[in-house]
Design a protein around this motif. Structure first.
Motif, mmCIF file in Angstrom:
data_model
loop_
_atom_site.group_PDB
_atom_site.id
_atom_site.type_symbol
_atom_site.label_atom_id
_atom_site.label_comp_id
_atom_site.label_asym_id
_atom_site.label_seq_id
_atom_site.Cartn_x
_atom_site.Cartn_y
_atom_site.Cartn_z
ATOM 1 N N ALA A 104 44.880 35.370 30.924
ATOM 2 C CA ALA A 104 43.926 34.117 31.340
ATOM 3 C C ALA A 104 43.103 34.243 32.449
ATOM 4 C CB ALA A 104 44.804 32.958 31.126
ATOM 5 N N GLY A 105 43.533 34.985 33.535
ATOM 6 C CA GLY A 105 43.090 35.103 34.636
ATOM 7 C C GLY A 105 41.868 35.946 34.671
ATOM 8 N N LEU A 106 41.913 36.947 33.872
ATOM 9 C CA LEU A 106 40.813 37.941 33.578
ATOM 10 C C LEU A 106 39.698 37.121 32.798
ATOM 11 C CD1 LEU A 106 39.549 40.701 33.986
ATOM 12 C CD2 LEU A 106 41.065 41.510 32.217
ATOM 13 N N ALA A 107 40.236 36.700 31.577
ATOM 14 C CA ALA A 107 39.221 35.960 30.920
ATOM 15 C C ALA A 107 38.342 35.225 31.692
ATOM 16 C CB ALA A 107 40.045 35.338 29.538
ATOM 17 N N TRP A 108 39.084 34.305 32.330
ATOM 18 C CA TRP A 108 38.176 33.292 33.299
ATOM 19 C C TRP A 108 37.268 34.065 34.300
ATOM 20 C CZ3 TRP A 108 37.114 31.932 38.259
ATOM 21 C CH2 TRP A 108 36.332 30.542 38.527
ATOM 22 N N ALA A 109 37.729 34.805 34.785
ATOM 23 C CA ALA A 109 37.068 35.636 35.692
ATOM 24 C C ALA A 109 35.865 36.368 35.078
ATOM 25 C CB ALA A 109 37.769 36.996 36.441
ATOM 26 N N GLY A 168 49.568 31.684 39.779
ATOM 27 C CA GLY A 168 49.552 33.135 39.105
ATOM 28 C C GLY A 168 48.026 33.209 38.201
ATOM 29 N N LEU A 169 47.609 31.790 37.577
ATOM 30 C CA LEU A 169 46.305 32.183 36.778
ATOM 31 C C LEU A 169 45.207 32.246 37.941
ATOM 32 C CD1 LEU A 169 46.838 28.992 34.569
ATOM 33 C CD2 LEU A 169 46.752 31.244 33.918
ATOM 34 N N ALA A 170 45.353 31.962 39.120
ATOM 35 C CA ALA A 170 44.039 32.252 39.897
ATOM 36 C C ALA A 170 44.190 33.765 40.833
ATOM 37 C CB ALA A 170 44.202 31.028 41.043
ATOM 38 N N LEU A 171 45.350 34.296 40.678
ATOM 39 C CA LEU A 171 45.323 35.502 41.595
ATOM 40 C C LEU A 171 44.376 36.603 40.914
ATOM 41 C CD1 LEU A 171 46.703 36.962 43.854
ATOM 42 C CD2 LEU A 171 48.415 37.702 42.329
ATOM 43 N N VAL A 172 44.230 36.831 39.736
ATOM 44 C CA VAL A 172 43.257 37.881 39.349
ATOM 45 C C VAL A 172 41.779 37.426 39.529
ATOM 46 C CG1 VAL A 172 42.161 39.117 37.269
ATOM 47 C CG2 VAL A 172 44.687 38.799 37.372
ATOM 48 N N PRO A 173 41.248 36.168 39.370
ATOM 49 C CA PRO A 173 40.166 36.077 39.799
ATOM 50 C C PRO A 173 39.773 36.176 41.322
ATOM 51 C CG PRO A 173 40.645 34.373 38.120
ATOM 52 C CD PRO A 173 41.912 35.298 38.760
ATOM 53 N N THR A 174 40.491 35.817 42.196
ATOM 54 C CA THR A 174 40.487 35.744 43.383
ATOM 55 C C THR A 174 40.365 37.228 44.127
ATOM 56 O OG1 THR A 174 42.795 35.385 43.852
ATOM 57 C CG2 THR A 174 41.230 33.582 44.033
ATOM 58 N N LEU A 175 41.412 38.050 43.304
ATOM 59 C CA LEU A 175 41.246 39.626 43.567
ATOM 60 C C LEU A 175 39.973 40.264 43.333
ATOM 61 C CD1 LEU A 175 45.042 40.489 42.628
ATOM 62 C CD2 LEU A 175 43.921 40.773 44.982
ATOM 63 N N MET A 176 39.402 39.847 42.162
ATOM 64 C CA MET A 176 38.031 40.211 41.669
ATOM 65 C C MET A 176 36.833 39.932 42.624
ATOM 66 S SD MET A 176 38.397 40.160 37.414
ATOM 67 C CE MET A 176 36.824 40.884 37.269
ATOM 68 N N LEU A 177 37.015 38.618 43.273
ATOM 69 C CA LEU A 177 36.234 38.271 44.287
ATOM 70 C C LEU A 177 36.414 39.044 45.498
ATOM 71 C CD1 LEU A 177 34.335 36.185 45.362
ATOM 72 C CD2 LEU A 177 36.273 34.876 46.235
ATOM 73 N N ALA A 178 37.304 39.214 45.816
ATOM 74 C CA ALA A 178 37.583 40.390 47.000
ATOM 75 C C ALA A 178 37.114 41.780 46.601
ATOM 76 C CB ALA A 178 39.118 40.483 47.393
ATOM 77 N N LEU A 179 37.241 42.134 45.366
ATOM 78 C CA LEU A 179 36.669 43.570 45.191
ATOM 79 C C LEU A 179 35.179 43.574 45.100
ATOM 80 C CD1 LEU A 179 38.965 44.637 42.056
ATOM 81 C CD2 LEU A 179 38.790 45.565 44.311
#
Length: 272
Positions: A104-109, A168-179
């Motif tokens: 879900a986090g990746l799909a939203w990102a 948990g849902l927000a961790l992948v999007p925020t890590l992609m922001l950092a990348l």
């Protein structure tokens, strides 16, 4: 844009799987009387940030089709859900496992990235963001602000039903922001990484668990930038994909065996 070196992922895979598996073994099978009872609230908290960092890395850098990657994660989560629900904790039957959180986090990102490209001028996109194929076709179905409002409602509702919840849902999007700010000046990189650090600190109750979750994010970033050699024993792809549902199936089998042994022991004791 810095060169993309994914060799760190092989090391992160082993570290994430081993810390997670031992966490679940102690938490669900060995119990609080085990000499390793300290593991789940310490080193066991490294696993989810490492998994999230790998998903964010592949979603941003290496995956040609992030939605296909999402579907693969959902398939693994679907296979794992039944044995996951059999684990001895009250919320397990009503909570979706961590694969659903990551997917879900990746799909939203992925959606947000396409929306960002549409509503900002080309010069603000950066080298990678300006690529036309980064915009998913389904990102054009709703207006950006309406989509953001709907996604926030979905995030709020889904957060009660997935492992690690809203943070948990927000961790992948925020890590992609950092990348996305890897090539930026140091102060901008720090500002871009701050949301992921805040989210990591909110993943777990308790100061010790939160500190180890933060350490997991920091460890992933350090490994990604360390130029590590290729892992000597890379995980076969089939084993990497089967590990999560497989280890829960083995734990469920172990719990069933222990339950039968306990019943037999009580029966013997009752006959004396």
């Amino acid at each position: 844009m810095p060169s993309i070196d994914s060799r760190w992922v092989g090391w992160a895979q082993w570290l994430a799987l081993l810390t997670m598996s031992l966490d679940h073994l102690v938490r669900h099978l060995l119990g609080p009387e085990s000499v390793l009872a300290w593991w789940p609230e310490s080193l066991g908290r490294l696993a989810f940030p490492l998994f999230a960092a790998m998903v964010a890395w592949h979603g941003y850098h290496t995956s040609r089709d992030p939605l296909r990657y999402v579907r693969r994660i959902l398939l693994i989560g679907g296979l794992a859900q039944l044995p996951y629900a059999l684990m001895p904790r009250p919320e397990a039957p009503y909570v979706l496992n961590v694969c659903f959180t990551l997917a879900a986090g990746l799909a939203w990102a992925h959606w947000a990235r396409g929306t960002f490209i549409r509503v900002t001028p080309p010069w603000a996109h950066g080298e990678r963001g300006a690529l036309a194929h980064d915009t998913p076709s389904w990102a054009h179905w709703v207006s950006p602000w309406m989509g953001l409002l709907l996604s926030l409602g979905l995030w709020w509702a889904l957060g009660f039903w997935v492992e690690f919840g809203h943070a948990g849902l927000a961790l992948v999007p925020t890590l992609m922001l950092a990348l996305s700010r890897q090539a930026a000046p140091p102060e901008q990189r720090w500002m871009a990484s701050l949301p992921a650090l805040v989210v990591a600190a909110l993943l777990n109750p308790g100061h010790q668990a939160s500190a180890f979750a933060l350490a997991g994010v920091a460890l992933a970033w350090a490994m990604a930038g360390a130029g590590l050699p290729r892992v000597p024993w890379p995980l076969p792809r089939w084993l990497w994909r089967a590990w999560y549902p497989g280890h829960f199936a083995l734990l469920a089998l172990g719990l069933a065996v222990l339950g039968e042994l306990s019943i037999a022991w009580l029966a013997v004791q009752g006959q004396r």
